[in-house]
Design a protein around this motif. Sequence first.
Motif, mmCIF file in Angstrom:
data_model
loop_
_atom_site.group_PDB
_atom_site.id
_atom_site.type_symbol
_atom_site.label_atom_id
_atom_site.label_comp_id
_atom_site.label_asym_id
_atom_site.label_seq_id
_atom_site.Cartn_x
_atom_site.Cartn_y
_atom_site.Cartn_z
ATOM 1 N N LEU A 78 0.824 -1.206 0.000
ATOM 2 C CA LEU A 78 0.000 0.000 0.000
ATOM 3 C C LEU A 78 0.862 1.261 0.000
ATOM 4 N N ALA A 79 1.953 1.248 0.765
ATOM 5 C CA ALA A 79 2.850 2.405 0.782
ATOM 6 C C ALA A 79 3.478 2.618 -0.590
ATOM 7 N N TRP A 80 3.820 1.536 -1.263
ATOM 8 C CA TRP A 80 4.413 1.623 -2.598
ATOM 9 C C TRP A 80 3.442 2.253 -3.587
ATOM 10 N N LEU A 81 2.192 1.817 -3.556
ATOM 11 C CA LEU A 81 1.172 2.397 -4.431
ATOM 12 C C LEU A 81 0.949 3.866 -4.114
ATOM 13 N N SER A 82 0.847 4.200 -2.832
ATOM 14 C CA SER A 82 0.547 5.565 -2.422
ATOM 15 C C SER A 82 1.636 6.539 -2.862
ATOM 16 N N TYR A 115 9.996 0.706 -13.952
ATOM 17 C CA TYR A 115 11.232 0.998 -14.677
ATOM 18 C C TYR A 115 10.956 1.315 -16.141
ATOM 19 N N GLN A 116 10.004 0.624 -16.756
ATOM 20 C CA GLN A 116 9.647 0.928 -18.138
ATOM 21 C C GLN A 116 9.079 2.342 -18.261
ATOM 22 N N LYS A 135 8.849 11.380 -10.347
ATOM 23 C CA LYS A 135 9.781 10.244 -10.291
ATOM 24 C C LYS A 135 9.244 9.163 -9.370
ATOM 25 N N TYR A 136 9.155 7.953 -9.893
ATOM 26 C CA TYR A 136 8.681 6.813 -9.100
ATOM 27 C C TYR A 136 9.726 6.387 -8.076
#
Length: 484
Positions: free
Chosen positions: A384-388, A453-454, A481-482
């Motif tokens: 969830l933290a990654w998505l947020s 990355y893509q 930036k992701y």
Amino acid sequence: MAASARDSDDRPPKLETDSQVRQVELAEDDVDFRRRELRVVAKLDMYVCPILIVMQLISFLDRGNIGFAATQGMIGDIDLVGTQLNTAISLFYPLYILAEFPAALIVKRLGFNRVIPTAALCWGLVCLGNGFVTNFAQLAACRMLLGMFEGFLFPSLALMLANWYKRDEIGLRISYLFIAAAMASAFGGLIAYGILFMGDPGRLYIIEGAVTVVIALLCYFVIPSSYTTAYFLNKDDRAVMRRRAEITEAYSGGRGHYTMREFMMAATDVKTWLHAIVQVMSLTVLYGFSVFLPIILRFGFNFSVEQSQYLSIPVFFWGSIVYGIGGYLSDRFGRRFLACILCAPVGVVGYAILLGGNQVPVGVRYFACFLIASCAWMLGGGNLAWLSTNTAPDGKRAASIGLALAIGNVGGIVSGQIYPQTHAPTYTLGHAYSLAAVSLNFCLWWVIRRIYYQREGLKEGMRGGSVAEPPEFSDRAPSYKYQH
């Protein structure tokens, strides 16, 4: 990331040009501003986070106490037969799921200081009433109502954090919510062990429900409506918060309100659905483990009622410690993928040991529970933290989190069915399903990482002019930036 809820005349102007964005971002390098900002963040950690942690803790206490009550004799007291206990556990989630997505969309407009206490007050009263049930039908009705009101909580907490913290700060704070869930299971064991000597499992619901009602009433006074009126911030602190909001809005494109266009941006983004699938698997493991561990210890490992209560406590404490460390490190280094991917193999080993059944010594199987706890909370919290932290603007983030939570909690329905009492003492179905869920997450996280990355590669093309820039700002824009 969304700014704090406030009136339109308080909202900072939208920063349109690259030069304006760069000027705002330079504020982060200002030494004096950074010093003042650290002081403000410390205040947020002191006044905002504890409230949200307590709300999450009592939420998981009230939904998870059915597992402890079952080991104390509730099954016989209200004449549950067959898989009725599993059905009651699963019935918590249908209305919970239906409530989460609209909660994510309306909570900012209605106000966090209104929605969160009201939801807690309602489910506290339901939990209290649960102590007086006498049959399966009444238990089922209470579980459904409990799920409906608790469904408003987590989206509200996650989005409130997103309104008060910047994106490089939110991973650790979301980890606090999952730590609270783990601590709730541990405290639930302590409370259940103490109430055990009162001789009536119904008192577990009555006491916990009454405490929830009192806390909910207090929250009407202690949850701030916005940083502009927060009682713990002075004039200088509010100036810092306004500047933080400008930095966040310049980067994430927040406008203070959500539109159908932003909802469609979330619904048409493949990463929303991949994270949602991961969340289904994650919550199947988390809810199955946290609710059924006392039952597994009692009927699977053949421990006594007392032992099944107090032996669950260190397992849940260990899970909270591991997740706290993981949440801190993922924020510190901005490495969301590693926090997720490293925990999965540990859980796989844990479930593989439990699948050995009675051929494996009890001590080794109990150790396996610690291995599972090492990943159970990290799976959902890390995902969830990654998505947020990789979704913008704030309307898209709210919709993405709402979808991921609503779809993810299908795992709650599944978790209630994979540990039927008829499968004791081996519980092979539950352990095998959970092992498969962790393994699937491990694979999907590699796919999600590849997508990020893509997309970063496409953004490089946009910056060089070889690829057309998207017409509307989102996390697909080259300036965003992701985190990997």
